[in-house]
Write a protein that holds these residues in place. Structure first.
Motif, PDB file in Angstrom:
ATOM      1  N   PHE A 293       0.894  -1.150   0.073  1.00 40.48           N
ATOM      2  CA  PHE A 293      -0.038   0.054  -0.109  1.00 40.48           C
ATOM      3  C   PHE A 293       0.931   1.299  -0.015  1.00 40.48           C
ATOM      4  CE2 PHE A 293      -2.853  -3.295   1.547  1.00 40.48           C
ATOM      5  CZ  PHE A 293      -4.061  -2.754   0.818  1.00 40.48           C
ATOM      6  N   ASP A 294       0.443   2.211  -0.706  1.00 40.34           N
ATOM      7  CA  ASP A 294       1.100   3.485  -0.931  1.00 40.34           C
ATOM      8  C   ASP A 294       0.094   4.489  -1.192  1.00 40.34           C
ATOM      9  OD1 ASP A 294       2.685   5.680  -1.384  1.00 40.34           O
ATOM     10  OD2 ASP A 294       4.285   4.640  -2.831  1.00 40.34           O
ATOM     11  N   PHE A 295      -0.509   5.036  -0.203  1.00 39.37           N
ATOM     12  CA  PHE A 295      -1.436   5.852  -0.155  1.00 39.37           C
ATOM     13  C   PHE A 295      -1.012   7.413  -0.604  1.00 39.37           C
ATOM     14  CE2 PHE A 295      -3.724   2.853   2.516  1.00 39.37           C
ATOM     15  CZ  PHE A 295      -5.074   2.857   1.583  1.00 39.37           C
ATOM     16  N   LEU A 296      -0.002   7.629  -0.239  1.00 42.46           N
ATOM     17  CA  LEU A 296       0.629   8.886  -0.648  1.00 42.46           C
ATOM     18  C   LEU A 296       0.675   9.102  -2.381  1.00 42.46           C
ATOM     19  CD1 LEU A 296       3.363   9.930   1.757  1.00 42.46           C
ATOM     20  CD2 LEU A 296       1.013  10.189   1.794  1.00 42.46           C
ATOM     21  N   THR A 378       6.274  11.910  -2.750  1.00 39.14           N
ATOM     22  CA  THR A 378       6.370  10.420  -2.567  1.00 39.14           C
ATOM     23  C   THR A 378       7.779   9.755  -2.635  1.00 39.14           C
ATOM     24  OG1 THR A 378       6.095  10.430  -5.067  1.00 39.14           O
ATOM     25  CG2 THR A 378       4.036  10.180  -3.807  1.00 39.14           C
ATOM     26  N   HIS A 381       8.490  10.285   0.907  1.00 37.38           N
ATOM     27  CA  HIS A 381       7.512   9.729   1.910  1.00 37.38           C
ATOM     28  C   HIS A 381       7.096  10.569   3.013  1.00 37.38           C
ATOM     29  CE1 HIS A 381       5.157   6.078   2.951  1.00 37.38           C
ATOM     30  NE2 HIS A 381       5.425   6.533   4.199  1.00 37.38           N
ATOM     31  N   TYR A 423      -5.746  10.728   3.394  1.00 38.95           N
ATOM     32  CA  TYR A 423      -4.513   9.710   2.747  1.00 38.95           C
ATOM     33  C   TYR A 423      -3.399   9.909   3.578  1.00 38.95           C
ATOM     34  CZ  TYR A 423      -6.700   9.849  -1.794  1.00 38.95           C
ATOM     35  OH  TYR A 423      -7.434   9.715  -2.785  1.00 38.95           O
ATOM     36  N   GLN A 427      -1.773   6.002   5.282  1.00 34.43           N
ATOM     37  CA  GLN A 427      -0.493   5.543   5.026  1.00 34.43           C
ATOM     38  C   GLN A 427       0.386   5.564   6.432  1.00 34.43           C
ATOM     39  OE1 GLN A 427       0.735   4.257   2.397  1.00 34.43           O
ATOM     40  NE2 GLN A 427       2.373   3.682   3.673  1.00 34.43           N
ATOM     41  N   CYS A 428      -0.075   6.523   7.383  1.00 28.75           N
ATOM     42  CA  CYS A 428       0.593   6.108   8.737  1.00 28.75           C
ATOM     43  C   CYS A 428       0.078   5.287   9.534  1.00 28.75           C
ATOM     44  CB  CYS A 428       0.191   7.646   9.395  1.00 28.75           C
ATOM     45  SG  CYS A 428       1.274   7.501  11.067  1.00 28.75           S
ATOM     46  N   VAL A 430      -0.763   2.344   8.258  1.00 26.00           N
ATOM     47  CA  VAL A 430      -0.194   1.059   7.349  1.00 26.00           C
ATOM     48  C   VAL A 430       1.302   0.946   8.035  1.00 26.00           C
ATOM     49  CG1 VAL A 430       0.665   0.126   5.202  1.00 26.00           C
ATOM     50  CG2 VAL A 430      -1.834   0.983   5.569  1.00 26.00           C
ATOM     51  N   ASP A 431       1.916   2.191   8.149  1.00 28.91           N
ATOM     52  CA  ASP A 431       3.192   2.169   8.391  1.00 28.91           C
ATOM     53  C   ASP A 431       3.416   1.611   9.846  1.00 28.91           C
ATOM     54  OD1 ASP A 431       4.065   3.172   5.928  1.00 28.91           O
ATOM     55  OD2 ASP A 431       4.499   5.152   6.625  1.00 28.91           O
TER      56      ASP A 431
END
Length: 526
Positions: A293-296, A378, A381, A423, A427-428, A430-431
């Motif tokens: 996943f890469d929401f950025l 991106t 990040h 977004y 992503q945070c 997920v990280d």
């Protein structure tokens, strides 16, 4: 017979009037054409300049490519049943809907008729360290069974997890078919991308996917409590697969639904971690799933696609002069005065020079390029709240000072400065989840959590993610009794010591305040 002097004078006056009227009309036409040419040239020049740098402004370039039918998740029979009442195989609306088709993905965790009060902590809150209250769901299903047969129940109460799984068992066959469909390598829902304007494209799949994810979340939570960790992992992976099934769609709403679905998957991931239910192999598999996943990057894609969608909408208005559709009005309804006003507005709208539309298209493109795209980097990040606030101020300034050259742009620009926070938070999350999985793997191997996150790399994480808000290391500390606290400084860019702020108007976390936290402990249940 010769004309009298009076008639000759009147004739000459009339000729002069017609001459000056013709001159005036010619002048207006020249100005009109000049304005058109100026606006068109400015927009064309800007577009060519940025297209040479790789930017795209036409909506067609964002339409996902076709995929073979047998490889397409969206064309698996069980998935087709979820939208076939409303759309045909080419994405055209079916009017009236085909009610003969049974939607096999009509999945809900509750009966929406309001017969029984819903559980107040139906999904828990991992950000606040709260587990789901399965007993509340057990009580709900058993109380509902006294009024309707919407969900099956056992004659006598079992464990809360067993009763929840029995109630949701009505969906077992559909979910298993959906799981098999998820093995298909691609996904492209049959949407009619030729719709003009494309804002009218129907997206019935989004609510279906969201509802399926809610059911899978509750199933996974019950499976964890019932000791069925492999089944729970399988359901989490299916949520993530459903999330990815609309990733290529060029609609902001599709990506916002994706964000909601990923947040649903976080709850069972977190509960399995704090209750020490995941094995090392399962944690490694979760990390592999989340790493994709890469929401950025998704923000950049959906922003560019939304820009193209807005430009296509303005272009539709320029070509069609569809005044009534713009105002969502119907000339066949309303009073005579309303229809007269609509008629006058319609006529005035038709007289607007093309340049006004071109300059609004230019305003949309410039706003995105200058303010909205730079919010996210991106490569590094990073998502910048400061850049988001600057963009918000620029949009507010535009909306407060409308001109013919930006009024459509001001109306069509979505609230993207608030959206980018969603977004970034996704992503945070997920990280943080990946780091938490690595921490648990370290604990399984070493018997305790590490002193610092540096100990996780490279054995458990090839590279530990940094805080995407400021580029600094994520905050981490052990809190005693084999627990930890992991967090980002959040949207306020301030270290609040791992404090989570709650919204004053809802039971949700206020992500604009406080820190973005992954608690390595349970605070309790409601």
């Amino acid at each position: 017979m010769n004309d009298s002097p009076t008639k000759s004078t009147e004739k000459r006056t009339g000729q002069r009037f017609l001459f000056w009227l013709a001159c005036l009309v010619l002048l207006v036409v020249m100005i009109y054409l000049g304005l058109n040419q100026g606006g068109n040239s400015a927009w064309d020049n800007y577009r060519r300049q940025w297209e040479a740098k790789g930017e795209r402004f036409d909506f067609a370039s964002f339409v996902p490519k076709p995929v073979p039918n047998d490889q397409n998740f969206a064309l698996a029979p069980v998935v087709v049943s979820s939208y076939a009442q409303q759309l045909d195989q080419t994405g055209h609306p079916i009017i009236p809907p085909n009610t003969n088709i049974v939607n096999r993905l009509d999945l809900e965790t509750y009966n929406d008729r309001g017969l029984v009060k819903l559980p107040t902590n139906g999904t828990g809150s991992w950000t606040r360290g709260m587990t789901v209250d399965l007993q509340a769901w057990q009580n709900y299903y058993r109380a509902l069974a006294t009024k309707t047969n919407a969900f099956p129940v056992s004659p006598q109460p079992q464990s809360p997890a067993a009763d929840v799984l029995l109630a949701l068992g009505k969906y077992d066959s559909a979910i298993e078919e959906l799981r098999r469909a998820g093995l298909r390598p691609a996904s492209r829902f049959p949407l009619n991308y030729d719709t003009d304007p494309p804002t009218l494209i129907l997206l019935p799949q989004l609510s279906v996917l969201k509802n399926c994810s809610q059911v899978l979340q509750l199933r996974a939570l019950a499976e964890l409590q019932n000791g069925q960790t492999e089944d729970a992992l399988s359901d989490i992976k299916l949520i993530l697969r459903l999330t990815e099934s609309v990733r290529a769609e060029p609609f902001l709403i599709s990506h916002l639904v994706r964000i909601t679905m990923v947040q649903m998957a976080m709850q069972p991931v977190w509960e399995g971690l704090v209750e020490r239910k995941w094995s090392d192999a399962q944690l490694a598999e979760l990390d592999r799933e989340l790493a994709g996943f890469d929401f950025l990057a998704d923000y950049e894609f959906s922003l560019r696609a939304e820009r193209a969608l807005s430009i296509a909408s303005v272009e539709h208005l320029r070509r069609k002069r569809d005044f009534d559709r713009m105002l969502n009005e119907d000339d066949a309804t309303g009073s005579d005065q309303d229809r007269g006003g609509s008629f006058l507005g319609h006529m005035a709208f038709r007289l607007i020079p093309n340049s006004v539309f071109y300059r609004n298209e230019l305003a949309i493109a410039r706003m995105d390029q200058q303010y909205l795209l730079p919010i996210v980097n991106t490569e590094q990040h990073i998502a910048s709240p400061e850049a988001a606030r600057s963009a918000g101020s620029a949009i507010e300034e535009m909306q407060a000072h409308w001109t013919p050259n930006n009024v459509l742009a001001a109306m069509m620009l979505p609230a993207l400065t608030a959206t980018v926070k969603k977004y970034a938070y996704a992503q945070c999350s997920v990280d943080l989840a990946r780091v938490a999985c690595a921490l648990e793997r370290y604990r399984l191997a070493q018997g305790e959590f590490p002193e610092s996150l540096d100990a996780l790399s490279p054995a458990f994480l090839q590279k530990v993610p940094h805080d995407l808000i400021n580029g600094q290391p994520l905050h981490y500390r052990r809190t005693g009794d084999d627990k930890f606290l992991l967090y980002s400084v959040g949207w306020n860019v301030t270290d609040d010591g791992g404090t989570v702020e709650m919204s004053k108007t809802s039971r949700l976390v206020d992500t604009a305040k406080g820190d973005w936290v992954w608690p390595g402990f349970v605070n309790g249940s409601q």
